[in-house]
Write a protein that holds these residues in place. Structure first.
Motif, PDB file in Angstrom:
ATOM      1  N   ALA A   1      47.533  39.087  39.965  1.00 58.10           N
ATOM      2  CA  ALA A   1      47.489  39.789  40.958  1.00 58.10           C
ATOM      3  C   ALA A   1      49.122  40.415  41.570  1.00 58.10           C
ATOM      4  O   ALA A   1      49.507  40.857  43.457  1.00 58.10           O
ATOM      5  N   LYS A   2      49.323  40.518  40.854  1.00 53.42           N
ATOM      6  CA  LYS A   2      50.359  41.723  41.187  1.00 53.42           C
ATOM      7  C   LYS A   2      49.997  43.018  40.431  1.00 53.42           C
ATOM      8  O   LYS A   2      50.690  44.231  41.160  1.00 53.42           O
ATOM      9  N   CYS A   3      49.430  43.423  39.108  1.00 49.01           N
ATOM     10  CA  CYS A   3      49.310  44.147  38.929  1.00 49.01           C
ATOM     11  C   CYS A   3      47.719  45.199  38.446  1.00 49.01           C
ATOM     12  O   CYS A   3      47.715  46.443  38.421  1.00 49.01           O
ATOM     13  N   GLY A   4      47.320  43.956  38.324  1.00 47.78           N
ATOM     14  CA  GLY A   4      45.692  44.807  38.340  1.00 47.78           C
ATOM     15  C   GLY A   4      45.441  44.646  37.025  1.00 47.78           C
ATOM     16  O   GLY A   4      43.854  44.284  36.758  1.00 47.78           O
ATOM     17  N   GLU A   5      46.356  44.284  36.004  1.00 47.41           N
ATOM     18  CA  GLU A   5      46.360  44.354  34.636  1.00 47.41           C
ATOM     19  C   GLU A   5      44.983  43.145  34.447  1.00 47.41           C
ATOM     20  O   GLU A   5      45.051  42.274  35.503  1.00 47.41           O
ATOM     21  N   ASP A   6      44.718  42.568  32.738  1.00 51.50           N
ATOM     22  CA  ASP A   6      44.009  41.992  33.244  1.00 51.50           C
ATOM     23  C   ASP A   6      44.413  40.396  32.719  1.00 51.50           C
ATOM     24  O   ASP A   6      45.785  39.814  32.461  1.00 51.50           O
ATOM     25  N   ALA A   7      44.046  39.429  33.521  1.00 49.21           N
ATOM     26  CA  ALA A   7      45.410  38.007  33.177  1.00 49.21           C
ATOM     27  C   ALA A   7      44.829  36.857  33.113  1.00 49.21           C
ATOM     28  O   ALA A   7      43.374  36.067  33.139  1.00 49.21           O
ATOM     29  N   THR A   8      45.743  36.626  32.025  1.00 42.56           N
ATOM     30  CA  THR A   8      45.535  34.928  31.208  1.00 42.56           C
ATOM     31  C   THR A   8      46.424  33.515  31.953  1.00 42.56           C
ATOM     32  O   THR A   8      46.579  33.177  31.114  1.00 42.56           O
ATOM     33  N   PHE A   9      47.096  34.217  32.340  1.00 46.82           N
ATOM     34  CA  PHE A   9      48.001  33.055  32.942  1.00 46.82           C
ATOM     35  C   PHE A   9      48.026  32.345  33.907  1.00 46.82           C
ATOM     36  O   PHE A   9      47.681  32.939  35.135  1.00 46.82           O
TER      37      PHE A   9
END
Ligand SMILES: [Zn+2]
Length: 188
Positions: A135-143
């Motif tokens: 939600a912050k930077c658009g990278e893949d999120a796993t958290f």
């Protein structure tokens, strides 16, 4: 969260139904975000589901009802807590030549793995790891971060709804709980 795991689960079950297999979907009673007889994805796709309690009676109900079908699906399996018999039971159902699909979050909002999810992963024949979009930077999120009024908050491990919201974060943007937060959570 927001990784599309429920959508993926529904898609896999729909394929089994198209193949003519009897299929049952289960969801934990704790999830009251939506109505109680359907599993609903964030995109609004719905599939009827049997609601079962997150104690061992609920797990035994899954085992009993699975006897009459070829395929079962379980959504949000992380809600069965760390000493649940769910991992052994789904293992035994899979060993009875039935297909078992399980969707689960692997980490809580503190960044700590759910034990039930870890044990199911270890017993699984195949694991699909899905990521959300940070939600912050658009990278893949796993958290998954719990946020209240724009601030990262911690607290009890499982809670849905209320004023707080959850958002996907990548490792760089995820705010880990401080030592003080952990102490507070443990009541020390
Ligand atoms: Zn990020």
């Amino acid at each position: 969260m927001f990784s599309g795991k429920t959508s993926r689960l529904i898609e896999l079950l729909e394929r089994e139904m198209l193949a003519g297999r009897n299929t049952l979907l289960f969801k934990p009673e704790i999830d009251k975000r939506y109505d109680t007889t359907y599993v609903t994805t964030h995109k609004g796709i719905r599939l009827p589901a049997i609601v079962v309690s997150v104690d061992n009676d609920g797990v035994k109900k899954i085992k009993t009802l699975s006897e009459g079908v070829d395929v079962i699906g379980i959504d949000e399996a992380q809600f069965w807590d760390h000493d649940s018999i769910l991992p052994e039971v789904v293992d035994s159902i899979a060993s009875m030549k039935k297909i078992v699909y399980i969707a689960a979050l692997n980490k809580n909002h503190l960044g700590i793995p759910f034990k039930t999810s870890q044990e199911i992963i270890a017993r699984a024949d195949q694991v699909y790891s899905l990521t959300a979009v940070c939600a912050k930077c658009g990278e893949d999120a796993t958290f998954t971060q719990r946020v209240m009024n724009g601030r990262e908050v911690f607290g009890e491990a499982i809670k849905i709804g209320g004023m707080e919201s959850y958002e996907p974060r990548c490792r760089n943007c995820f705010v880990f709980p401080s030592v003080e937060d952990i102490k507070k959570l443990n009541g020390t």
